[in-house]
Design a protein around this motif. Structure first.
Motif, PDB file in Angstrom:
ATOM      1  N   GLY A   1      48.035 -11.197  17.671  1.00 32.61           N
ATOM      2  CA  GLY A   1      48.179  -9.992  16.864  1.00 32.61           C
ATOM      3  C   GLY A   1      47.034  -9.008  17.008  1.00 32.61           C
ATOM      4  O   GLY A   1      46.997  -7.984  16.313  1.00 32.61           O
ATOM      5  N   GLN A   2      46.089  -9.303  17.923  1.00 35.45           N
ATOM      6  CA  GLN A   2      44.949  -8.416  18.141  1.00 35.45           C
ATOM      7  C   GLN A   2      45.293  -7.336  19.173  1.00 35.45           C
ATOM      8  O   GLN A   2      45.981  -7.612  20.154  1.00 35.45           O
ATOM      9  CB  GLN A   2      43.742  -9.217  18.632  1.00 35.45           C
ATOM     10  N   PHE A   3      44.793  -6.126  18.943  1.00 35.49           N
ATOM     11  CA  PHE A   3      45.016  -5.049  19.901  1.00 35.49           C
ATOM     12  C   PHE A   3      44.148  -5.253  21.139  1.00 35.49           C
ATOM     13  O   PHE A   3      42.971  -5.609  21.041  1.00 35.49           O
ATOM     14  CB  PHE A   3      44.700  -3.688  19.276  1.00 35.49           C
ATOM     15  N   THR A   4      44.748  -5.011  22.301  1.00 34.35           N
ATOM     16  CA  THR A   4      44.016  -5.090  23.549  1.00 34.35           C
ATOM     17  C   THR A   4      44.643  -4.115  24.538  1.00 34.35           C
ATOM     18  O   THR A   4      45.563  -3.386  24.193  1.00 34.35           O
ATOM     19  CB  THR A   4      44.009  -6.532  24.103  1.00 34.35           C
ATOM     20  N   GLY A   5      44.117  -4.088  25.773  1.00 33.80           N
ATOM     21  CA  GLY A   5      44.612  -3.161  26.773  1.00 33.80           C
ATOM     22  C   GLY A   5      43.493  -2.251  27.263  1.00 33.80           C
ATOM     23  O   GLY A   5      42.374  -2.269  26.728  1.00 33.80           O
ATOM     24  N   PHE A   6      43.786  -1.454  28.283  1.00 32.13           N
ATOM     25  CA  PHE A   6      42.767  -0.579  28.852  1.00 32.13           C
ATOM     26  C   PHE A   6      42.187   0.379  27.821  1.00 32.13           C
ATOM     27  O   PHE A   6      40.969   0.493  27.658  1.00 32.13           O
ATOM     28  CB  PHE A   6      43.333   0.222  30.032  1.00 32.13           C
ATOM     29  N   ASP A   7      43.064   1.104  27.130  1.00 34.01           N
ATOM     30  CA  ASP A   7      42.586   2.107  26.171  1.00 34.01           C
ATOM     31  C   ASP A   7      41.746   1.465  25.070  1.00 34.01           C
ATOM     32  O   ASP A   7      40.754   2.042  24.618  1.00 34.01           O
ATOM     33  CB  ASP A   7      43.768   2.850  25.535  1.00 34.01           C
ATOM     34  N   VAL A   8      42.160   0.294  24.629  1.00 37.93           N
ATOM     35  CA  VAL A   8      41.454  -0.393  23.545  1.00 37.93           C
ATOM     36  C   VAL A   8      40.053  -0.804  23.997  1.00 37.93           C
ATOM     37  O   VAL A   8      39.054  -0.523  23.319  1.00 37.93           O
ATOM     38  CB  VAL A   8      42.256  -1.619  23.075  1.00 37.93           C
ATOM     39  N   GLU A   9      39.977  -1.462  25.156  1.00 36.32           N
ATOM     40  CA  GLU A   9      38.675  -1.917  25.645  1.00 36.32           C
ATOM     41  C   GLU A   9      37.776  -0.733  26.000  1.00 36.32           C
ATOM     42  O   GLU A   9      36.576  -0.752  25.717  1.00 36.32           O
ATOM     43  CB  GLU A   9      38.849  -2.837  26.846  1.00 36.32           C
ATOM     44  N   PHE A  10      38.361   0.299  26.594  1.00 38.01           N
ATOM     45  CA  PHE A  10      37.557   1.465  26.961  1.00 38.01           C
ATOM     46  C   PHE A  10      37.042   2.180  25.719  1.00 38.01           C
ATOM     47  O   PHE A  10      35.857   2.543  25.644  1.00 38.01           O
ATOM     48  CB  PHE A  10      38.381   2.428  27.826  1.00 38.01           C
ATOM     49  N   PHE A  11      37.904   2.367  24.717  1.00 37.63           N
ATOM     50  CA  PHE A  11      37.465   3.087  23.522  1.00 37.63           C
ATOM     51  C   PHE A  11      36.424   2.280  22.743  1.00 37.63           C
ATOM     52  O   PHE A  11      35.496   2.860  22.173  1.00 37.63           O
ATOM     53  CB  PHE A  11      38.646   3.414  22.619  1.00 37.63           C
ATOM     54  N   LYS A  12      36.547   0.962  22.710  1.00 37.93           N
ATOM     55  CA  LYS A  12      35.527   0.154  22.038  1.00 37.93           C
ATOM     56  C   LYS A  12      34.178   0.308  22.734  1.00 37.93           C
ATOM     57  O   LYS A  12      33.126   0.344  22.074  1.00 37.93           O
ATOM     58  CB  LYS A  12      35.954  -1.314  22.002  1.00 37.93           C
ATOM     59  N   ASN A  13      34.196   0.422  24.062  1.00 39.53           N
ATOM     60  CA  ASN A  13      32.960   0.640  24.797  1.00 39.53           C
ATOM     61  C   ASN A  13      32.378   2.017  24.472  1.00 39.53           C
ATOM     62  O   ASN A  13      31.161   2.160  24.275  1.00 39.53           O
ATOM     63  CB  ASN A  13      33.217   0.512  26.296  1.00 39.53           C
ATOM     64  N   VAL A  14      33.252   3.016  24.390  1.00 39.42           N
ATOM     65  CA  VAL A  14      32.816   4.366  24.019  1.00 39.42           C
ATOM     66  C   VAL A  14      32.224   4.356  22.609  1.00 39.42           C
ATOM     67  O   VAL A  14      31.167   4.950  22.354  1.00 39.42           O
ATOM     68  CB  VAL A  14      34.000   5.349  24.113  1.00 39.42           C
ATOM     69  N   ALA A  15      32.896   3.674  21.686  1.00 38.50           N
ATOM     70  CA  ALA A  15      32.395   3.596  20.306  1.00 38.50           C
ATOM     71  C   ALA A  15      31.032   2.917  20.257  1.00 38.50           C
ATOM     72  O   ALA A  15      30.139   3.341  19.508  1.00 38.50           O
ATOM     73  CB  ALA A  15      33.396   2.833  19.436  1.00 38.50           C
ATOM     74  N   HIS A  16      30.857   1.870  21.054  1.00 38.96           N
ATOM     75  CA  HIS A  16      29.566   1.178  21.123  1.00 38.96           C
ATOM     76  C   HIS A  16      28.463   2.138  21.540  1.00 38.96           C
ATOM     77  O   HIS A  16      27.345   2.079  21.011  1.00 38.96           O
ATOM     78  CB  HIS A  16      29.668   0.009  22.109  1.00 38.96           C
ATOM     79  N   ARG A  17      28.768   3.036  22.461  1.00 37.06           N
ATOM     80  CA  ARG A  17      27.784   4.020  22.914  1.00 37.06           C
ATOM     81  C   ARG A  17      27.441   5.009  21.802  1.00 37.06           C
ATOM     82  O   ARG A  17      26.387   5.649  21.840  1.00 37.06           O
ATOM     83  CB  ARG A  17      28.303   4.763  24.146  1.00 37.06           C
ATOM     84  N   LEU A  18      28.354   5.144  20.823  1.00 39.22           N
ATOM     85  CA  LEU A  18      28.096   5.983  19.653  1.00 39.22           C
ATOM     86  C   LEU A  18      27.402   5.204  18.539  1.00 39.22           C
ATOM     87  O   LEU A  18      27.133   5.746  17.469  1.00 39.22           O
ATOM     88  CB  LEU A  18      29.409   6.551  19.119  1.00 39.22           C
ATOM     89  N   GLY A  19      27.132   3.917  18.792  1.00 43.13           N
ATOM     90  CA  GLY A  19      26.490   3.076  17.793  1.00 43.13           C
ATOM     91  C   GLY A  19      27.461   2.518  16.767  1.00 43.13           C
ATOM     92  O   GLY A  19      27.053   2.108  15.681  1.00 43.13           O
ATOM     93  N   ILE A  20      28.747   2.489  17.100  1.00 42.43           N
ATOM     94  CA  ILE A  20      29.768   2.008  16.165  1.00 42.43           C
ATOM     95  C   ILE A  20      30.404   0.746  16.717  1.00 42.43           C
ATOM     96  O   ILE A  20      30.989   0.753  17.807  1.00 42.43           O
ATOM     97  CB  ILE A  20      30.845   3.083  15.928  1.00 42.43           C
ATOM     98  N   GLU A  21      30.288  -0.347  15.973  1.00 40.56           N
ATOM     99  CA  GLU A  21      30.835  -1.631  16.418  1.00 40.56           C
ATOM    100  C   GLU A  21      32.128  -2.003  15.694  1.00 40.56           C
ATOM    101  O   GLU A  21      32.919  -2.800  16.200  1.00 40.56           O
ATOM    102  CB  GLU A  21      29.803  -2.741  16.206  1.00 40.56           C
ATOM    103  N   GLN A  22      32.338  -1.439  14.516  1.00 43.35           N
ATOM    104  CA  GLN A  22      33.547  -1.767  13.743  1.00 43.35           C
ATOM    105  C   GLN A  22      34.646  -0.773  14.103  1.00 43.35           C
ATOM    106  O   GLN A  22      34.628   0.385  13.681  1.00 43.35           O
ATOM    107  CB  GLN A  22      33.261  -1.732  12.244  1.00 43.35           C
ATOM    108  N   VAL A  23      35.608  -1.223  14.912  1.00 41.67           N
ATOM    109  CA  VAL A  23      36.704  -0.376  15.377  1.00 41.67           C
ATOM    110  C   VAL A  23      38.016  -1.087  15.085  1.00 41.67           C
ATOM    111  O   VAL A  23      38.286  -2.142  15.649  1.00 41.67           O
ATOM    112  CB  VAL A  23      36.588  -0.083  16.890  1.00 41.67           C
ATOM    113  N   ASP A  24      38.804  -0.532  14.199  1.00 41.46           N
ATOM    114  CA  ASP A  24      40.077  -1.141  13.809  1.00 41.46           C
ATOM    115  C   ASP A  24      41.238  -0.312  14.342  1.00 41.46           C
ATOM    116  O   ASP A  24      41.341   0.882  14.054  1.00 41.46           O
ATOM    117  CB  ASP A  24      40.190  -1.246  12.284  1.00 41.46           C
ATOM    118  N   PHE A  25      42.132  -0.956  15.114  1.00 41.55           N
ATOM    119  CA  PHE A  25      43.326  -0.309  15.635  1.00 41.55           C
ATOM    120  C   PHE A  25      44.504  -0.640  14.722  1.00 41.55           C
ATOM    121  O   PHE A  25      44.682  -1.796  14.341  1.00 41.55           O
ATOM    122  CB  PHE A  25      43.616  -0.788  17.053  1.00 41.55           C
TER     123      PHE A  25
END
Length: 277
Positions: free
Chosen positions: A68-92
């Motif tokens: 039931g967890q979100f995954t895929g290219f967009d998900v992994e890429f956006f989480k990496n982008v969010a990490h670069r913004l200093g944000i680790e909590q990302v809920d899809f």
């Protein structure tokens, strides 16, 4: 007189104290406002937390796995982008595609991430980050449908997901075709498999998966480089947009984008504009 004089003096004595209190209060309020802005520079619903509207059935871009967890290219890429913004909590959170942009625009979500093509019409509702993905639009059909190419779509029933680039493209270019709208890809594929449709029009990568699962065939691949996918955000958030744009470009320049692209789209051509320069 004494009493009146005492009252008069005490009132004057209290004025400096009152002024000091008001000044301190105003300063605190001002500091509080600045502190809040510093704590939440991107105007998120909750500081340090990104709520993202997405799709649960758009493999390999965004989809839910067996847990039931979100995954895929967009998900992994956006989480990496969010990490670069200093944000680790990302809920899809899964939505119908047509609901994503309005929900982002009215502040229900901080962003929309689902391989959303940037178009002038959509840009009236939301702002977009710089583009991070381009792809192909595919006509998928059964081997017995009689659909062999774009020309043979005339007088046929073609399924599309409402609100997608495929819907807009089909309406503009397949004028002799009966376009039938569905809420998601799974519903359209089911209609194709049971004979209600002659073909469906969807993203190339999603088409690959459905073709393999249901023994379907490709009738046409149409390039869509004029509408790259971007992250949708509410309008008037320049700091958020600038941070996203920088993080996306940094992820392309350090090879992260290439690594994720090769993981999720094996064998697909690599667009030069997204590779390290």
């Amino acid at each position: 007189m004494t009493s009146h004089k005492h009252l008069h003096n005490s009132r004057h004595n209290r004025l400096p104290a009152l002024a000091a209190t008001l000044f301190a209060s105003a300063a605190f309020c001002s500091f509080g406002a600045y502190a809040a802005a510093d704590n939440n520079p991107y105007g998120l619903i909750e500081p340090g937390h990104l709520r993202v509207a997405s799709l649960g059935d758009a493999k390999p871009y965004t989809f839910t796995d067996k847990t039931g967890q979100f995954t895929g290219f967009d998900v992994e890429f956006f989480k990496n982008v969010a990490h670069r913004l200093g944000i680790e909590q990302v809920d899809f959170i899964g939505q119908d595609f047509t609901a994503i942009l309005p929900a982002v625009a009215n502040g229900q979500y901080d962003a929309g991430v689902a391989a959303i093509g940037i178009t002038p019409a959509r840009a009236k509702t939301v702002d977009f980050s710089t583009g991070y993905l381009v792809g192909f639009l595919t006509v998928l059909t059964r081997s017995d449908s009689g659909v062999k190419n774009v020309e043979t779509l005339a007088q046929k029933r073609l399924g599309v997901v409402q609100g997608t680039l495929q819907e807009a493209y089909a309406i503009q270019h397949f004028k002799q075709t009966d376009v039938v709208r569905f809420p998601d890809n799974n519903a359209a594929v089911s209609a194709l498999n049971n004979g209600t449709l002659d073909a469906i029009f969807l993203d190339n990568e999603a088409a690959k998966s459905y073709a393999e699962r249901f023994k379907l065939v490709t009738a046409a691949d149409i390039p869509s480089f004029d509408a790259p996918a971007g992250v949708a955000i509410a309008k008037d958030k320049p700091a958020f947009k600038a941070a996203l744009d920088k993080a996306i470009k940094d992820a392309m320049q350090d090879g992260t984008w290439k690594q994720l692209y090769e993981k999720w789209f094996p064998g697909s051509p690599l667009p030069k504009q997204y590779l390290p320069q």
